[in-house]
Design a protein around this motif. Sequence first.
Motif, PDB file in Angstrom:
ATOM      1  N   TRP A   3       0.685  -1.150  -0.087  1.00 54.41           N
ATOM      2  CA  TRP A   3       0.017   0.118  -0.018  1.00 54.41           C
ATOM      3  C   TRP A   3       0.890   1.258   0.008  1.00 54.41           C
ATOM      4  O   TRP A   3       0.612   2.171  -0.663  1.00 54.41           O
ATOM      5  CB  TRP A   3      -0.797   0.061   1.418  1.00 54.41           C
ATOM      6  CG  TRP A   3      -1.771   1.168   1.112  1.00 54.41           C
ATOM      7  CD1 TRP A   3      -3.111   1.273   0.708  1.00 54.41           C
ATOM      8  CD2 TRP A   3      -1.573   2.352   1.804  1.00 54.41           C
ATOM      9  NE1 TRP A   3      -3.579   2.419   0.677  1.00 54.41           N
ATOM     10  CE2 TRP A   3      -2.539   2.990   1.775  1.00 54.41           C
ATOM     11  CE3 TRP A   3      -0.641   2.892   2.550  1.00 54.41           C
ATOM     12  CZ2 TRP A   3      -2.714   4.580   2.084  1.00 54.41           C
ATOM     13  CZ3 TRP A   3      -0.696   4.215   2.835  1.00 54.41           C
ATOM     14  CH2 TRP A   3      -1.612   5.160   2.835  1.00 54.41           C
ATOM     15  N   LEU A   4       1.817   1.162   0.877  1.00 52.04           N
ATOM     16  CA  LEU A   4       2.856   2.373   0.945  1.00 52.04           C
ATOM     17  C   LEU A   4       3.437   2.786  -0.424  1.00 52.04           C
ATOM     18  O   LEU A   4       3.472   3.909  -0.708  1.00 52.04           O
ATOM     19  CB  LEU A   4       3.865   2.134   2.034  1.00 52.04           C
ATOM     20  CG  LEU A   4       4.765   3.278   2.335  1.00 52.04           C
ATOM     21  CD1 LEU A   4       4.118   4.657   2.742  1.00 52.04           C
ATOM     22  CD2 LEU A   4       5.994   3.043   3.274  1.00 52.04           C
ATOM     23  N   GLY A   6       2.587   2.125  -3.513  1.00 52.63           N
ATOM     24  CA  GLY A   6       1.542   2.585  -4.367  1.00 52.63           C
ATOM     25  C   GLY A   6       1.028   4.223  -4.017  1.00 52.63           C
ATOM     26  O   GLY A   6       0.661   5.022  -4.703  1.00 52.63           O
ATOM     27  N   HIS A   7       1.187   4.628  -2.627  1.00 52.46           N
ATOM     28  CA  HIS A   7       0.928   5.897  -2.080  1.00 52.46           C
ATOM     29  C   HIS A   7       1.523   6.620  -1.831  1.00 52.46           C
ATOM     30  O   HIS A   7       1.603   7.623  -0.871  1.00 52.46           O
ATOM     31  CB  HIS A   7      -0.232   5.703  -1.327  1.00 52.46           C
ATOM     32  CG  HIS A   7      -1.478   4.858  -1.773  1.00 52.46           C
ATOM     33  ND1 HIS A   7      -1.760   3.706  -1.897  1.00 52.46           N
ATOM     34  CD2 HIS A   7      -2.742   5.360  -2.201  1.00 52.46           C
ATOM     35  CE1 HIS A   7      -2.714   3.215  -2.533  1.00 52.46           C
ATOM     36  NE2 HIS A   7      -3.564   4.366  -2.501  1.00 52.46           N
ATOM     37  N   ASP A  10       1.138  10.261  -2.128  1.00 54.86           N
ATOM     38  CA  ASP A  10       0.328  10.948  -1.200  1.00 54.86           C
ATOM     39  C   ASP A  10       0.762  11.091   0.286  1.00 54.86           C
ATOM     40  O   ASP A  10       0.512  12.297   0.869  1.00 54.86           O
ATOM     41  CB  ASP A  10      -0.909  10.004  -1.053  1.00 54.86           C
ATOM     42  CG  ASP A  10      -1.857   9.782  -2.486  1.00 54.86           C
ATOM     43  OD1 ASP A  10      -1.460  10.961  -3.359  1.00 54.86           O
ATOM     44  OD2 ASP A  10      -2.636   8.866  -2.439  1.00 54.86           O
ATOM     45  N   VAL A  11       1.502  10.302   0.691  1.00 56.42           N
ATOM     46  CA  VAL A  11       2.087  10.279   2.006  1.00 56.42           C
ATOM     47  C   VAL A  11       2.956  11.237   2.219  1.00 56.42           C
ATOM     48  O   VAL A  11       3.010  12.069   3.274  1.00 56.42           O
ATOM     49  CB  VAL A  11       2.741   8.930   2.482  1.00 56.42           C
ATOM     50  CG1 VAL A  11       3.556   8.771   3.738  1.00 56.42           C
ATOM     51  CG2 VAL A  11       1.465   7.763   2.361  1.00 56.42           C
ATOM     52  N   LEU A 166      -4.726   9.794   7.112  1.00 60.08           N
ATOM     53  CA  LEU A 166      -4.503   8.302   6.845  1.00 60.08           C
ATOM     54  C   LEU A 166      -5.018   7.516   7.790  1.00 60.08           C
ATOM     55  O   LEU A 166      -5.792   6.544   7.420  1.00 60.08           O
ATOM     56  CB  LEU A 166      -2.847   8.127   6.993  1.00 60.08           C
ATOM     57  CG  LEU A 166      -2.171   8.735   5.862  1.00 60.08           C
ATOM     58  CD1 LEU A 166      -0.655   8.291   6.104  1.00 60.08           C
ATOM     59  CD2 LEU A 166      -2.311   8.281   4.486  1.00 60.08           C
ATOM     60  N   ASP A 169      -8.962   7.646   6.922  1.00 62.16           N
ATOM     61  CA  ASP A 169      -9.204   7.072   5.608  1.00 62.16           C
ATOM     62  C   ASP A 169      -9.251   5.401   6.020  1.00 62.16           C
ATOM     63  O   ASP A 169     -10.055   4.672   5.328  1.00 62.16           O
ATOM     64  CB  ASP A 169      -7.838   7.311   4.838  1.00 62.16           C
ATOM     65  CG  ASP A 169      -8.142   6.472   3.487  1.00 62.16           C
ATOM     66  OD1 ASP A 169      -9.186   6.247   3.030  1.00 62.16           O
ATOM     67  OD2 ASP A 169      -6.908   6.109   3.048  1.00 62.16           O
ATOM     68  N   PRO A 178      -2.985   2.158   5.840  1.00 54.57           N
ATOM     69  CA  PRO A 178      -2.797   3.729   6.273  1.00 54.57           C
ATOM     70  C   PRO A 178      -2.625   4.097   7.363  1.00 54.57           C
ATOM     71  O   PRO A 178      -1.721   4.789   7.746  1.00 54.57           O
ATOM     72  CB  PRO A 178      -4.027   4.189   5.533  1.00 54.57           C
ATOM     73  CG  PRO A 178      -4.914   3.133   4.751  1.00 54.57           C
ATOM     74  CD  PRO A 178      -4.414   1.890   5.372  1.00 54.57           C
TER      75      PRO A 178
END
Lengths: 215, 250
Positions: A3-4, A6-7, A10-11, A166, A169, A178
């Motif tokens: 997940w991290l 892919g994001h 954003d993070v 996060l 979400d 998240p």
Amino acid sequence: MIWLRGHLGDVLGLTVQHIYLAGVPLLLGLLIALPFGWLARRYRGLYPLLIIGTGLLYTIPSLALFIMLPLLLGTKILDPNNVVIAMTIYTVALLVRTVADGLGSVPDEVNQAATAMGYRRVRRFMSVELPLAVPVISAGLRVAAVSNVSIVSVAALIGVPQLGSLFTDGFNRAFLDPIVVGVTACVLLALLFDMTILGATHLVTPWQRAGKASV
Amino acid sequence: MINRILTWLADGAHWHGDDGILRRVVEHLEYSLTALLIASLIAIPLGLYIGHTGRGRFLVVNAVGAARAIPSLGLLFLAVLWLGPKLSGDIAFLAPTGLVLVVLAIPSILSGAYAGVEGVDPAARDAAIGMGMRGTEVLRHVEFPCALPLILSGIRSAMLQIIATATIAAVVSLGGLGRFLIDGLAVRDTPQTASGAVLVAVLALIVDLVLALIQRLVVSPGLTGRYGKVSLMDAETEATSPAPALQHSV
């Protein structure tokens, strides 16, 4: 961790927001706390008044303050400035006492020596009292920094984006990744703030190292 | 806006019933006091032990600093998502939330108790030993009373933390005053949200004042300088400290 990956973008964006929302109030709060701390020290009668007054501000739960500020200031509830102002209030609440106690930790004979050397009040404050109070003030600043980073995340509940987003979400989707990433990032950020303040203190107090080296 | 808050608060219908203000205040106090009690039962003996023996100091100093960095909202969601599915019924929300409230309250109380005992004047401790007191007697009759101001400031900052966290815990369906804030935000009912915020702030303030009063009553007058002319201003300023032993953070 997939997940991290892919994001990551954003993070990082949220982290920058978080640094702004927690960091700016730290500087503002310090600037505001300095004169108040000095007042509390200079006029002893004001000390309890200022300490109790700022202490009361600290009792307001963060979510309540985030909600009340826009109503008092007439700003929009999603305006990040509300968070900056709320965090500044908390920082001032913590630091006024620290600044006053830090100035109080300067030995009397040092002040007298400075006065005898012809230092007037303002110059004495800037070049003798304030530098000597730095270690105490820095300790308070580190506490404020770490708790700011943690409190800012509550602003996710009123919809101001930062690492706390996060949490909401992840919770809304019952998805742990998240949240774990957010908590880790918050803790790392707190550590970063802490190290930065430690480093800055180290730089502006060379006499502390000189003392240790000669012993 | 102030008027709309006052109108909302003045409406008697908002005060009574199962989701009225009075019921919510009682709930909020119930959660908070329960968490405070459990946290105190764990943290005070541990802090006294560490302060008295000097064992595990390093652990406390670092744990307390690190705990402050953990965001309460994130911890709350983690606890509910992790533990919630393992439990059933109301307890699925209550137990994880309660656990988080206790966990977040422990560091302040622990550092207060530990710093309080450690800060006891060595002369007082020596005098007690000289009078023939044993280890636990010294702790009970000298160290504990002398540490009381800092223990109680630790409890005060823990209580503020609990009340604030219990407020945001409404988002994981805990009762209490946080309901007005979270529900109000959800349906954009500004008067309700704002009134809830005011009520929580007032509750926190009153609880802190009550604790400050208790602090004043139970701390030995010999420590606060209210007795005789001995100026122990330092003891008094420490007694009103919002968070003791802050310098010890990592």
